[in-house]
Design a protein around this motif. Structure first.
Motif, PDB file in Angstrom:
ATOM      1  N   VAL A  68      -3.748   2.668 -12.175  1.00  0.00           N
ATOM      2  CA  VAL A  68      -2.353   2.963 -11.849  1.00  0.00           C
ATOM      3  C   VAL A  68      -1.731   3.816 -12.951  1.00  0.00           C
ATOM      4  CG1 VAL A  68      -0.088   1.948 -11.383  1.00  0.00           C
ATOM      5  CG2 VAL A  68      -2.153   0.837 -10.503  1.00  0.00           C
ATOM      6  N   THR A  69      -2.054   3.484 -14.203  1.00  0.00           N
ATOM      7  CA  THR A  69      -1.563   4.271 -15.334  1.00  0.00           C
ATOM      8  C   THR A  69      -2.119   5.697 -15.288  1.00  0.00           C
ATOM      9  OG1 THR A  69      -1.376   2.305 -16.732  1.00  0.00           O
ATOM     10  CG2 THR A  69      -1.517   4.422 -17.857  1.00  0.00           C
ATOM     11  N   ALA A  70      -3.392   5.828 -14.923  1.00  0.00           N
ATOM     12  CA  ALA A  70      -4.057   7.140 -14.964  1.00  0.00           C
ATOM     13  C   ALA A  70      -3.728   8.025 -13.774  1.00  0.00           C
ATOM     14  CB  ALA A  70      -5.574   6.933 -15.037  1.00  0.00           C
ATOM     15  N   CYS A  71      -3.289   7.438 -12.675  1.00  0.00           N
ATOM     16  CA  CYS A  71      -3.152   8.201 -11.426  1.00  0.00           C
ATOM     17  C   CYS A  71      -2.000   9.198 -11.471  1.00  0.00           C
ATOM     18  CB  CYS A  71      -2.943   7.238 -10.258  1.00  0.00           C
ATOM     19  SG  CYS A  71      -2.801   8.097  -8.671  1.00  0.00           S
ATOM     20  N   PRO A  72      -2.272  10.497 -11.240  1.00  0.00           N
ATOM     21  CA  PRO A  72      -1.191  11.500 -11.236  1.00  0.00           C
ATOM     22  C   PRO A  72      -0.383  11.496  -9.941  1.00  0.00           C
ATOM     23  CG  PRO A  72      -3.282  12.569 -10.798  1.00  0.00           C
ATOM     24  CD  PRO A  72      -3.597  11.125 -11.089  1.00  0.00           C
ATOM     25  N   SER A  73      -0.887  10.800  -8.915  1.00  0.00           N
ATOM     26  CA  SER A  73      -0.205  10.779  -7.620  1.00  0.00           C
ATOM     27  C   SER A  73       0.630   9.520  -7.412  1.00  0.00           C
ATOM     28  CB  SER A  73      -1.237  10.896  -6.485  1.00  0.00           C
ATOM     29  OG  SER A  73      -1.989  12.078  -6.623  1.00  0.00           O
ATOM     30  N   GLY A  74       0.616   8.620  -8.394  1.00  0.00           N
ATOM     31  CA  GLY A  74       1.416   7.407  -8.289  1.00  0.00           C
ATOM     32  C   GLY A  74       0.915   6.417  -7.259  1.00  0.00           C
ATOM     33  N   VAL A  75      -0.392   6.390  -7.028  1.00  0.00           N
ATOM     34  CA  VAL A  75      -0.953   5.452  -6.056  1.00  0.00           C
ATOM     35  C   VAL A  75      -0.749   4.017  -6.540  1.00  0.00           C
ATOM     36  CG1 VAL A  75      -3.069   4.681  -4.910  1.00  0.00           C
ATOM     37  CG2 VAL A  75      -2.664   7.122  -5.261  1.00  0.00           C
ATOM     38  N   ARG A  76      -0.208   3.157  -5.667  1.00  0.00           N
ATOM     39  CA  ARG A  76       0.018   1.748  -6.000  1.00  0.00           C
ATOM     40  C   ARG A  76      -1.243   0.950  -5.697  1.00  0.00           C
ATOM     41  NH1 ARG A  76       4.771  -0.804  -6.183  1.00  0.00           N
ATOM     42  NH2 ARG A  76       3.413  -2.513  -6.824  1.00  0.00           N
ATOM     43  N   TYR A  77      -2.286   1.209  -6.470  1.00  0.00           N
ATOM     44  CA  TYR A  77      -3.544   0.493  -6.250  1.00  0.00           C
ATOM     45  C   TYR A  77      -3.363  -1.003  -6.451  1.00  0.00           C
ATOM     46  CZ  TYR A  77      -8.381  -1.027  -6.794  1.00  0.00           C
ATOM     47  OH  TYR A  77      -9.569  -1.681  -6.653  1.00  0.00           O
ATOM     48  N   ASP A  78      -2.466  -1.394  -7.354  1.00  0.00           N
ATOM     49  CA  ASP A  78      -2.227  -2.817  -7.587  1.00  0.00           C
ATOM     50  C   ASP A  78      -1.800  -3.512  -6.303  1.00  0.00           C
ATOM     51  OD1 ASP A  78       0.046  -1.177  -7.797  1.00  0.00           O
ATOM     52  OD2 ASP A  78       1.160  -2.698  -8.905  1.00  0.00           O
ATOM     53  N   ARG A  79      -0.907  -2.881  -5.561  1.00  0.00           N
ATOM     54  CA  ARG A  79      -0.450  -3.456  -4.290  1.00  0.00           C
ATOM     55  C   ARG A  79      -1.562  -3.415  -3.246  1.00  0.00           C
ATOM     56  NH1 ARG A  79       2.099  -7.280  -1.916  1.00  0.00           N
ATOM     57  NH2 ARG A  79       3.257  -6.710  -0.040  1.00  0.00           N
ATOM     58  N   LEU A  80      -2.338  -2.355  -3.228  1.00  0.00           N
ATOM     59  CA  LEU A  80      -3.436  -2.243  -2.273  1.00  0.00           C
ATOM     60  C   LEU A  80      -4.469  -3.347  -2.476  1.00  0.00           C
ATOM     61  CD1 LEU A  80      -3.996   1.632  -2.286  1.00  0.00           C
ATOM     62  CD2 LEU A  80      -3.351   0.246  -0.292  1.00  0.00           C
ATOM     63  N   ILE A  81      -4.832  -3.610  -3.725  1.00  0.00           N
ATOM     64  CA  ILE A  81      -5.856  -4.628  -3.977  1.00  0.00           C
ATOM     65  C   ILE A  81      -5.317  -6.018  -3.670  1.00  0.00           C
ATOM     66  CG2 ILE A  81      -5.416  -5.025  -6.460  1.00  0.00           C
ATOM     67  CD1 ILE A  81      -8.891  -4.668  -4.867  1.00  0.00           C
ATOM     68  N   GLU A  82      -4.026  -6.251  -3.929  1.00  0.00           N
ATOM     69  CA  GLU A  82      -3.439  -7.556  -3.594  1.00  0.00           C
ATOM     70  C   GLU A  82      -3.451  -7.787  -2.085  1.00  0.00           C
ATOM     71  OE1 GLU A  82       0.459  -7.945  -5.236  1.00  0.00           O
ATOM     72  OE2 GLU A  82      -0.244  -7.989  -7.315  1.00  0.00           O
ATOM     73  N   LEU A  83      -3.044  -6.786  -1.313  1.00  0.00           N
ATOM     74  CA  LEU A  83      -3.025  -6.924   0.142  1.00  0.00           C
ATOM     75  C   LEU A  83      -4.434  -7.111   0.702  1.00  0.00           C
ATOM     76  CD1 LEU A  83      -0.371  -4.185   1.016  1.00  0.00           C
ATOM     77  CD2 LEU A  83      -0.089  -6.667   1.270  1.00  0.00           C
ATOM     78  N   THR A  84      -5.400  -6.400   0.138  1.00  0.00           N
ATOM     79  CA  THR A  84      -6.787  -6.541   0.603  1.00  0.00           C
ATOM     80  C   THR A  84      -7.318  -7.920   0.287  1.00  0.00           C
ATOM     81  OG1 THR A  84      -7.138  -4.164   0.242  1.00  0.00           O
ATOM     82  CG2 THR A  84      -9.104  -5.541   0.482  1.00  0.00           C
ATOM     83  N   ARG A  85      -7.000  -8.423  -0.885  1.00  0.00           N
ATOM     84  CA  ARG A  85      -7.459  -9.767  -1.252  1.00  0.00           C
ATOM     85  C   ARG A  85      -6.792 -10.843  -0.394  1.00  0.00           C
ATOM     86  NH1 ARG A  85      -8.215  -8.657  -7.782  1.00  0.00           N
ATOM     87  NH2 ARG A  85     -10.444  -8.212  -7.575  1.00  0.00           N
ATOM     88  N   GLU A  86      -5.550 -10.609  -0.002  1.00  0.00           N
ATOM     89  CA  GLU A  86      -4.908 -11.540   0.927  1.00  0.00           C
ATOM     90  C   GLU A  86      -5.691 -11.622   2.227  1.00  0.00           C
ATOM     91  OE1 GLU A  86      -0.764 -10.863   1.681  1.00  0.00           O
ATOM     92  OE2 GLU A  86      -0.338 -10.499  -0.454  1.00  0.00           O
ATOM     93  N   ARG A  87      -6.100 -10.467   2.727  1.00  0.00           N
ATOM     94  CA  ARG A  87      -6.864 -10.449   3.980  1.00  0.00           C
ATOM     95  C   ARG A  87      -8.185 -11.185   3.823  1.00  0.00           C
ATOM     96  NH1 ARG A  87      -8.641  -5.246   7.758  1.00  0.00           N
ATOM     97  NH2 ARG A  87     -10.123  -6.414   9.040  1.00  0.00           N
ATOM     98  N   ILE A  88      -8.861 -10.970   2.697  1.00  0.00           N
ATOM     99  CA  ILE A  88     -10.138 -11.640   2.452  1.00  0.00           C
ATOM    100  C   ILE A  88      -9.936 -13.148   2.395  1.00  0.00           C
ATOM    101  CG2 ILE A  88     -11.952 -12.012   0.734  1.00  0.00           C
ATOM    102  CD1 ILE A  88     -11.743  -9.007   0.080  1.00  0.00           C
ATOM    103  N   GLU A  89      -8.886 -13.591   1.693  1.00  0.00           N
ATOM    104  CA  GLU A  89      -8.634 -15.025   1.591  1.00  0.00           C
ATOM    105  C   GLU A  89      -8.287 -15.619   2.948  1.00  0.00           C
ATOM    106  OE1 GLU A  89      -9.124 -16.994  -1.181  1.00  0.00           O
ATOM    107  OE2 GLU A  89     -10.040 -15.100  -1.787  1.00  0.00           O
ATOM    108  N   ASP A  90      -7.562 -14.865   3.765  1.00  0.00           N
ATOM    109  CA  ASP A  90      -7.210 -15.354   5.101  1.00  0.00           C
ATOM    110  C   ASP A  90      -8.432 -15.462   6.009  1.00  0.00           C
ATOM    111  OD1 ASP A  90      -4.561 -15.546   4.411  1.00  0.00           O
ATOM    112  OD2 ASP A  90      -3.994 -13.604   5.281  1.00  0.00           O
ATOM    113  N   ASP A  91      -9.343 -14.483   5.900  1.00  0.00           N
ATOM    114  CA  ASP A  91     -10.518 -14.464   6.769  1.00  0.00           C
ATOM    115  C   ASP A  91     -11.657 -15.350   6.261  1.00  0.00           C
ATOM    116  OD1 ASP A  91      -9.104 -12.714   8.284  1.00  0.00           O
ATOM    117  OD2 ASP A  91     -10.304 -10.941   7.828  1.00  0.00           O
TER     118      ASP A  91
END
Length: 420
Positions: A68-91
């Motif tokens: 997230v610090t390195a990304c020049p496009s401001g990608v919210r990878y932190d939010r993406l990984i949290e949402l993906t992990r939520e799906r994994i935990e749900d499934d």
């Protein structure tokens, strides 16, 4: 999910994240980089199956946010990984054994009393000089890692619910005591309260406070994290500023506004608490020094905890506070953006990768030639101390609060060097 699609589309696949990603640095595998994981997330979002391979690559992510610090496009990878992990935990696409281990971890670490109970058996066998490591390694690498990382028992510290300011009062602050910090490093909490008081703050330590939910939040256990967040919001309802001395906890609390954004009853209160939360170094820098600093002739290496540097952007303030101590010299650790491998419960769930990263960080710390390592997160302290010991090195570790406390009270460097 509309938010998920929008966040995915922000990534232009430039690759600036690659050299800052710990797992990519270790293995050089595209699917173990942020860019590769985003590709897997995109497949999922388009209806692809949640395969065991995808789960493995997501589990291998530390969530350190260096990308997230390195990304020049401001990608919210932190939010993406949290949402993906939520799906994994749900499934729940993991084996029964893996699920049981995770349930064990989350049944213990967010609860200080249970953590305290866990240390009883460890204390007993260590007194008998027994080495359970090889046996635990055969049973479960996670249990073996838990045993290695658990420090010797520390003297318990009971903080009063209110610590009065010394001299003219400048502020009234609430203080989070945490879970691992409270049980494994109670001296850090005591030092934090003293420093705040000596700088003119009334310190409120709510008796009923519990876990902030950081471990749950960063592991995809969304409902559990929300429950912890609500309890913390309630506990600190009557203070204007909440000071936190653990990087992971501060990061999570500053994210409460997003965590509870869809809860109409709590959203406004959550956002307000996030805005009132400060890391200790951040708050002290804003407040400005008042207490006299006495000389402390030490050379220290400062470690940037990921959830302090990457997540909160707090880098200059700790160095400024340490630099204000007469006689203290600061040395930088090479590759500070690369995680030490602690990452919440990562070093329990991914012990092999965590050990590789811990060894790398320990070598870089030792190369500074410092007398002492300064770190602002209990997980980092446990991880780096264990790695140094594995390499046959004994370097004491202290929190920024403890260094400031010693300087203000005129305590000599021997109190730190004797920790070897």
């Amino acid at each position: 999910m509309e938010e998920f699609r929008r966040l995915l589309d922000d990534c232009v696949h430039c690759g600036f994240c690659l050299p800052t990603c710990p797992t990519y640095v270790l293995w050089g595998e595209e699917m173990d980089s942020p860019r590769g994981r985003i590709h897997l997330m995109d497949q999922l979002e388009r209806g692809g199956p949640l395969t065991a391979s995808t789960v493995e690559h997501v589990d291998r992510c530390l969530g350190c946010m260096a990308c997230v610090t390195a990304c020049p496009s401001g990608v919210r990878y932190d939010r993406l990984i949290e949402l993906t992990r939520e799906r994994i935990e749900d499934d729940q696409p993991r084996s029964r054994g893996e699920r049981l281990l995770r349930e064990l971890i989350f049944a213990v670490f967010p609860y200080p009393r249970r953590l305290r109970a866990l240390r009883g058996p460890l204390r007993a066998y260590r007194r008998l000089h027994l080495d359970l490591g090889p046996l635990l390694e055969r049973v479960s690498p996670t249990l073996a890692a838990m045993e290695r990382l658990t420090p010797p028992p520390a003297r318990r510290v009971r903080l009063p619910e209110r610590v009065a300011a010394r001299g003219e009062r400048r502020a009234v602050v609430g203080m989070l005591t945490g879970c691992v910090q409270r049980e494994f490093f109670p001296g850090v909490n005591a030092a934090t309260a003293r420093v705040l008081a000596m700088e003119g703050c009334d310190v409120i330590v709510p008796k009923g406070q519990g876990c902030c939910g950081a471990l749950s939040l960063h592991s995809g256990r969304a409902e559990e994290a929300k429950a912890f967040a609500r309890a913390v919001i309630e506990a600190f309802a009557d203070v204007d500023v909440i000071v936190v001395n653990a990087a992971g906890c501060g990061s999570a609390m500053k994210d409460y506004g997003a965590v509870l954004a869809d809860d109409p009853e709590w959203a406004e209160r959550a956002a307000a608490l996030s805005a009132r939360t400060r890391d200790l170094a951040e708050f002290l820098a804003e407040l400005g020094p008042r207490a006299t600093r006495h000389p402390l002739e030490l050379t220290v290496a400062y470690h940037d905890a990921c959830h302090l540097g990457h997540a909160q952007g707090v880098r200059a303030q700790p160095r400024s506070l340490l630099g204000g101590i007469p006689g203290l010299r600061i040395r930088e650790v090479a590759d500070p953006e690369i995680c030490c491998g602690s990452a919440g419960v990562y070093n329990l769930l991914q012990p092999e990768a965590a050990s590789e990263l811990g060894d790398r960080k320990a070598r870089n710390v030792a190369a500074t030639g410092a007398d002492l390592l300064v770190a602002a997160n209990p997980g980092c302290t446990l991880q780096i101390t264990t790695a140094l010991r594995r390499q046959g090195r004994e370097l004491p570790v202290a929190h920024t609060a403890e260094i400031l406390d010693a300087s203000i009270r005129g305590i000599g460097k021997e109190s730190f060097l004797s920790r070897r």
